[in-house]
Every structure is written in C-alpha cells, then in structure tokens.
Design an enzyme around this catalytic site. Structure first.
Site, PDB file in Angstrom:
ATOM      1  N   ASP A 113       1.114  -0.871   0.059  1.00  0.00           N
ATOM      2  CA  ASP A 113      -0.380  -0.222   0.117  1.00  0.00           C
ATOM      3  C   ASP A 113       1.133   1.080   0.284  1.00  0.00           C
ATOM      4  O   ASP A 113       1.761   0.879   0.699  1.00  0.00           O
ATOM      5  CB  ASP A 113      -0.641  -0.120   1.073  1.00  0.00           C
ATOM      6  CG  ASP A 113      -2.312   0.338   1.080  1.00  0.00           C
ATOM      7  OD1 ASP A 113      -2.179   1.518  -0.062  1.00  0.00           O
ATOM      8  OD2 ASP A 113      -2.817   1.093   2.248  1.00  0.00           O
TER       9      ASP A 113
ATOM     10  N   ASN B  70     -10.315  -2.543  -6.113  1.00  0.00           N
ATOM     11  CA  ASN B  70      -9.674  -1.610  -6.568  1.00  0.00           C
ATOM     12  C   ASN B  70     -10.400  -1.124  -8.325  1.00  0.00           C
ATOM     13  O   ASN B  70     -10.261  -0.292  -8.974  1.00  0.00           O
ATOM     14  CB  ASN B  70      -8.187  -2.274  -6.766  1.00  0.00           C
ATOM     15  CG  ASN B  70      -7.434  -1.683  -5.561  1.00  0.00           C
ATOM     16  OD1 ASN B  70      -6.548  -2.875  -5.349  1.00  0.00           O
ATOM     17  ND2 ASN B  70      -7.653  -1.031  -4.895  1.00  0.00           N
TER      18      ASN B  70
HETATM   19  C1  FPP Z   1      -1.625   0.496  -3.537  1.00  0.00           C
HETATM   20  O1  FPP Z   1      -1.469   2.009  -3.599  1.00  0.00           O
HETATM   21  C2  FPP Z   1      -1.467  -0.129  -4.676  1.00  0.00           C
HETATM   22  C3  FPP Z   1      -2.302  -0.999  -5.728  1.00  0.00           C
HETATM   23  C4  FPP Z   1      -3.895  -1.221  -5.993  1.00  0.00           C
HETATM   24  C5  FPP Z   1      -0.977  -1.968  -6.512  1.00  0.00           C
HETATM   25  C6  FPP Z   1      -0.516  -2.471  -6.128  1.00  0.00           C
HETATM   26  C7  FPP Z   1       0.318  -2.400  -7.423  1.00  0.00           C
HETATM   27  C8  FPP Z   1       1.513  -2.231  -6.995  1.00  0.00           C
HETATM   28  C9  FPP Z   1       2.484  -2.612  -6.164  1.00  0.00           C
HETATM   29  C10 FPP Z   1       2.480  -2.691  -8.691  1.00  0.00           C
HETATM   30  C11 FPP Z   1       1.804  -3.726  -9.705  1.00  0.00           C
HETATM   31  C12 FPP Z   1       2.807  -4.993  -9.495  1.00  0.00           C
HETATM   32  C13 FPP Z   1       2.861  -5.776  -9.986  1.00  0.00           C
HETATM   33  C14 FPP Z   1       3.350  -7.122  -9.252  1.00  0.00           C
HETATM   34  C15 FPP Z   1       3.011  -5.698 -10.825  1.00  0.00           C
HETATM   35  P1  FPP Z   1      -2.634   2.465  -3.213  1.00  0.00           P
HETATM   36  O2  FPP Z   1      -2.507   2.902  -5.492  1.00  0.00           O
HETATM   37  O3  FPP Z   1      -3.155   2.294  -2.571  1.00  0.00           O
HETATM   38  O4  FPP Z   1      -1.645   4.049  -2.839  1.00  0.00           O
HETATM   39  P2  FPP Z   1      -2.037   5.535  -1.495  1.00  0.00           P
HETATM   40  O5  FPP Z   1      -2.992   3.603  -0.858  1.00  0.00           O
HETATM   41  O6  FPP Z   1      -1.740   6.096  -1.960  1.00  0.00           O
HETATM   42  O7  FPP Z   1      -3.175   5.629  -2.893  1.00  0.00           O
END
Ligand code: FPP
Length: 240
Positions: free
Chosen positions: A11, A59
């Site tokens: 996250d 998501n």
């Molecule tokens: C959380 O950060 C992350 C996600 C919703 C997506 C996770 C994806 C990755 C780590 C990259 C892709 C991975 C692979 C293995 C292809 P957030 O967007 O919720 O951050 P925030 O809480 O700060 O908004």
C-alpha cells in the site's frame, strides 16, 4: 522459525508519487520494481509461500485510467518476468476473480502458472481482483450446491471443508501479514486465512520498502509468541 507463508498488502504507491508531485502511475511503476526485489529476497530466504495483494475487488472502482494502467503494468510484468520465475525455480499462482481480468492478461497468467507449476522453490501468489468476502461467498455457494444435490449434510460442514473450498485450499495460512503505508487494517484480504496470522504494520510506503524493511518485519515476527489460542507456548513461531 522463519515464516512459512508471508503475505503483503502493498500500500502507498499513490501517496508516494503524490508526495513527489508525480502522477499516481509513477508510484505503481516503482511499486512493481519493489515487488520484484522482495520476491527475489523471499526466494533467497527460502520462504515457502509469498502472497502479494496486487489488486482488490474494490480497486475496480478506481478511475478507469488508473485501472487500465495497473492492468497494463501487470501485462508487461508477466511478459517480462515469467522467464525470471522459471530461472528462480518459483511456482506462480493467482487467487481472485479471474472473470474480470482482461483475456490477454488471463492468458499470460495461465501461461506463467502452467510453465512454473512443477517448480520446487518458493510459491509466489498474486492476489488479483481478490476479495475475501467474495472468496467466502463462492465457497458457501459450492457447499450449498452439494447440500442441495444430496451429497452433503449441513452438519458435515466444518472448518476443514470450508478451507478446502477456498481458492487458497492448497496453501498454508499466512504466518505473517505485512501492510505498508501506515494503514492498520486487512481491507478484505485473507479474512479466513488470517485467523492466527501475526500482523506487522509499517509507515513505510510500498515504493520505499527495501529488502532491509522485510528483514525488520521478519525479525519482529521472530520475537512474537504464537500460542494459537492455547496457554502454553508449545509451538513457538510455527504453525502446524
Ligand atoms: C497500493 O497503492 C497499490 C495498489 C493498489 C496496486 C499494487 C500494485 C503494484 C505494487 C504494482 C504492480 C505490481 C505488480 C506485481 C504488477 P495505492 O494506489 O493504494 O496507494 P495509496 O494508498 O497511496 O493511494
């Protein structure tokens, strides 16, 4: 004893990018790189299972361009890294609602799963389009169908039968669940499986998460006394 199964809620990509006045997508790109590094680090430590929560059922509700970007990143990642998985003897699996995953990505997932299925090293699980309540609902549906068809008595439904109808049926429960970015909640991840998991929260945002931060989480885990509801510490740090 090292955790057999580590699960990570990655996250903070968005906040990391925003703090640098960059688009959220920039954070996801860095996040994917960090994921690769942590996968390699866990494989080196001989962790048996690593689950990465890459995309939740919720998501899908993000702005369309971010969803498309995450899918593009996943597509690229699978294309590029499937060879790495083969080389590192990693077995790849997914859990989640694959009905919603675009067809070409699904094919790449199936290819990666198939070509690595006999690998004997770490099992890497991507939780994609995954939600624990949905997983449990599907398990309940399957059991209800068996009851309806007369093959199962309601009184026969027990914990192990529920467990065997989850998508994670073949995996041990996570010993350690890590969530980055300061949020202290499970957000619909592994609700059943986390019954006795040790939870580790860090303020570090996922794109800043280093192999060293993983070490800190494991060191913290090793200090915990796991009793599984019992009084005596019979199995310190080892799920059975
Ligand atoms: C959380 O950060 C992350 C996600 C919703 C997506 C996770 C994806 C990755 C780590 C990259 C892709 C991975 C692979 C293995 C292809 P957030 O967007 O919720 O951050 P925030 O809480 O700060 O908004």
């Amino acid at each position: 004893v090292l955790p057999k199964h580590i699960a990570i809620i990655m996250d903070g990509n968005g906040r990391w990018a925003q703090a640098k006045a960059r688009p959220r997508t920039f954070g996801h790109i860095k996040g994917a790189r960090v994921a690769k590094s942590i996968i390699t680090a866990c494989a080196k430590k001989k962790i048996e299972y690593l689950t990465l929560y890459a995309f939740s059922t919720e998501n899908w509700l993000r702005p369309a361009n971010e969803v498309v970007f995450l899918m593009t990143l996943l597509r690229r990642y699978l294309k590029k890294e499937t060879d790495t998985l083969v080389r590192q003897n990693i077995r790849f699996q997914v859990v989640g609602d694959m009905n919603r995953i675009p067809t070409d990505i699904l094919k790449a997932i199936q290819y990666a799963t198939e070509i690595t299925k006999n690998n004997t090293g770490m099992t890497l699980v991507f939780a994609l389009s995954y939600g624990a309540r949905q997983e449990l609902s599907l398990a309940v549906q399957k059991l209800a169908q068996q009851v309806q068809s007369g093959n199962l008595l309601p009184s026969e439904i027990d914990e192990s039968l529920i467990q065997s109808n989850l998508q994670t049926y073949s995996m041990p429960d996570p010993d350690l669940i890590i969530r980055t970015s300061g949020e202290q909640r499970l957000s619909n991840f592994f609700l059943w499986q986390a019954a006795y998991s040790e939870l580790y929260f860090t303020d570090t945002l996922w794109p800043d998460f280093k192999d060293f931060d993983l070490d800190l989480a494991i060191i913290d885990f090793l200090k915990r006394k796991r009793r599984f509801g019992k009084i005596e510490e019979i199995h310190e740090n080892s799920a059975h």
